[in-house]
Design a protein around this motif. Structure first.
Motif, short mmCIF file in Angstrom:
data_model
loop_
_atom_site.label_atom_id
_atom_site.label_comp_id
_atom_site.label_asym_id
_atom_site.label_seq_id
_atom_site.Cartn_x
_atom_site.Cartn_y
_atom_site.Cartn_z
N MET A 17 38.18 33.57 57.11
CA MET A 17 38.22 34.55 56.05
C MET A 17 39.37 34.18 55.11
O MET A 17 40.42 33.70 55.55
CB MET A 17 38.46 35.92 56.67
N LEU A 18 39.17 34.37 53.84
CA LEU A 18 40.21 34.12 52.86
C LEU A 18 40.86 35.42 52.43
O LEU A 18 40.17 36.41 52.15
CB LEU A 18 39.64 33.43 51.62
N LYS A 19 42.17 35.43 52.39
CA LYS A 19 42.95 36.58 51.94
C LYS A 19 43.47 36.25 50.55
O LYS A 19 44.07 35.21 50.33
CB LYS A 19 44.11 36.80 52.92
N CYS A 20 43.21 37.13 49.60
CA CYS A 20 43.65 36.93 48.22
C CYS A 20 44.93 37.73 47.98
O CYS A 20 44.97 38.94 48.21
CB CYS A 20 42.56 37.38 47.25
N SER A 45 39.19 42.14 38.43
CA SER A 45 39.27 43.35 39.26
C SER A 45 38.76 43.07 40.67
O SER A 45 39.35 43.53 41.65
CB SER A 45 38.46 44.49 38.64
N ARG A 46 37.67 42.32 40.78
CA ARG A 46 37.14 41.99 42.10
C ARG A 46 38.12 41.11 42.88
O ARG A 46 38.31 41.29 44.08
CB ARG A 46 35.78 41.31 41.98
N LEU A 47 38.78 40.18 42.21
CA LEU A 47 39.79 39.36 42.87
C LEU A 47 40.97 40.21 43.30
O LEU A 47 41.48 40.10 44.42
CB LEU A 47 40.26 38.24 41.94
N TYR A 48 41.42 41.07 42.42
CA TYR A 48 42.57 41.95 42.67
C TYR A 48 42.33 42.85 43.88
O TYR A 48 43.20 43.04 44.72
CB TYR A 48 42.84 42.79 41.41
N HIS A 49 41.11 43.40 43.97
CA HIS A 49 40.76 44.33 45.06
C HIS A 49 40.12 43.63 46.26
O HIS A 49 39.67 44.29 47.19
CB HIS A 49 39.84 45.42 44.53
N GLU A 50 40.07 42.30 46.22
CA GLU A 50 39.54 41.48 47.30
C GLU A 50 38.08 41.80 47.64
O GLU A 50 37.70 41.85 48.81
CB GLU A 50 40.40 41.58 48.55
N THR A 51 37.28 42.02 46.63
CA THR A 51 35.86 42.28 46.85
C THR A 51 34.99 41.15 46.28
O THR A 51 33.76 41.24 46.36
CB THR A 51 35.44 43.62 46.22
N ALA A 52 35.62 40.12 45.73
CA ALA A 52 34.86 38.99 45.16
C ALA A 52 34.24 38.16 46.26
O ALA A 52 34.88 37.87 47.27
CB ALA A 52 35.78 38.13 44.30
N ASN A 53 32.99 37.78 46.08
CA ASN A 53 32.30 36.93 47.04
C ASN A 53 32.42 35.45 46.69
O ASN A 53 32.34 34.60 47.56
CB ASN A 53 30.82 37.29 47.10
N VAL A 58 42.83 33.10 56.80
CA VAL A 58 43.24 33.94 57.92
C VAL A 58 42.11 33.90 58.94
O VAL A 58 40.95 34.12 58.60
CB VAL A 58 43.47 35.40 57.46
N HIS A 59 42.47 33.63 60.18
CA HIS A 59 41.46 33.62 61.23
C HIS A 59 41.01 35.04 61.51
O HIS A 59 41.82 35.94 61.70
CB HIS A 59 42.02 33.00 62.52
N SER A 60 39.71 35.23 61.52
CA SER A 60 39.15 36.54 61.78
C SER A 60 38.98 36.72 63.28
O SER A 60 38.35 35.89 63.94
CB SER A 60 37.80 36.68 61.08
N ALA A 61 39.52 37.79 63.85
CA ALA A 61 39.45 38.03 65.29
C ALA A 61 38.00 38.19 65.75
O ALA A 61 37.62 37.68 66.80
CB ALA A 61 40.24 39.28 65.64
N SER A 62 37.17 38.86 64.96
CA SER A 62 35.78 39.07 65.37
C SER A 62 34.99 37.76 65.37
O SER A 62 34.19 37.52 66.25
CB SER A 62 35.10 40.09 64.46
N LYS A 63 35.23 36.89 64.40
CA LYS A 63 34.52 35.61 64.37
C LYS A 63 34.99 34.70 65.49
O LYS A 63 34.21 33.99 66.08
CB LYS A 63 34.69 34.93 63.02
N THR A 64 36.27 34.75 65.81
CA THR A 64 36.80 33.94 66.91
C THR A 64 36.19 34.42 68.21
O THR A 64 35.82 33.61 69.07
CB THR A 64 38.34 34.07 66.96
#
Length: 76
Positions: free
Chosen positions: A1-4, A32-40, A65-71
């Motif tokens: 997962m990417l954290k912006c 706005s999507r980048l700012y609020h981390e909703t951009a795909n 960032v490693h996602s705990a659920s995907k791991t």
């Protein structure tokens, strides 16, 4: 997962979304999507413009960032 980290960087520089839009020409909806981390997805040109305007590197805006659920799914 990417954290912006765009919202944090803009906050540190006391910039509003409208300031960045006016200075870079980036569409307000995109920013706005980048700012609020909703951009795909994001164009490389957009990231390049942000890096130049904010005087930072891509790694300062985005962090992997490693996602705990995907791991957990991989380990099952």
């Amino acid at each position: 997962m990417l954290k912006c980290h765009l919202s944090r960087i803009m906050g540190e520089k006391r910039l509003k979304i409208s300031d960045v839009c006016a200075a870079t020409g980036i569409n307000r909806g995109t920013l706005s999507r980048l700012y609020h981390e909703t951009a795909n997805r994001v164009d490389l040109e957009t990231i390049d413009m942000l890096c130049e305007f904010l005087e930072c590197n891509v790694g300062e805006i985005y962090e992997h960032v490693h996602s705990a659920s995907k791991t957990a799914e991989v380990n099952v």
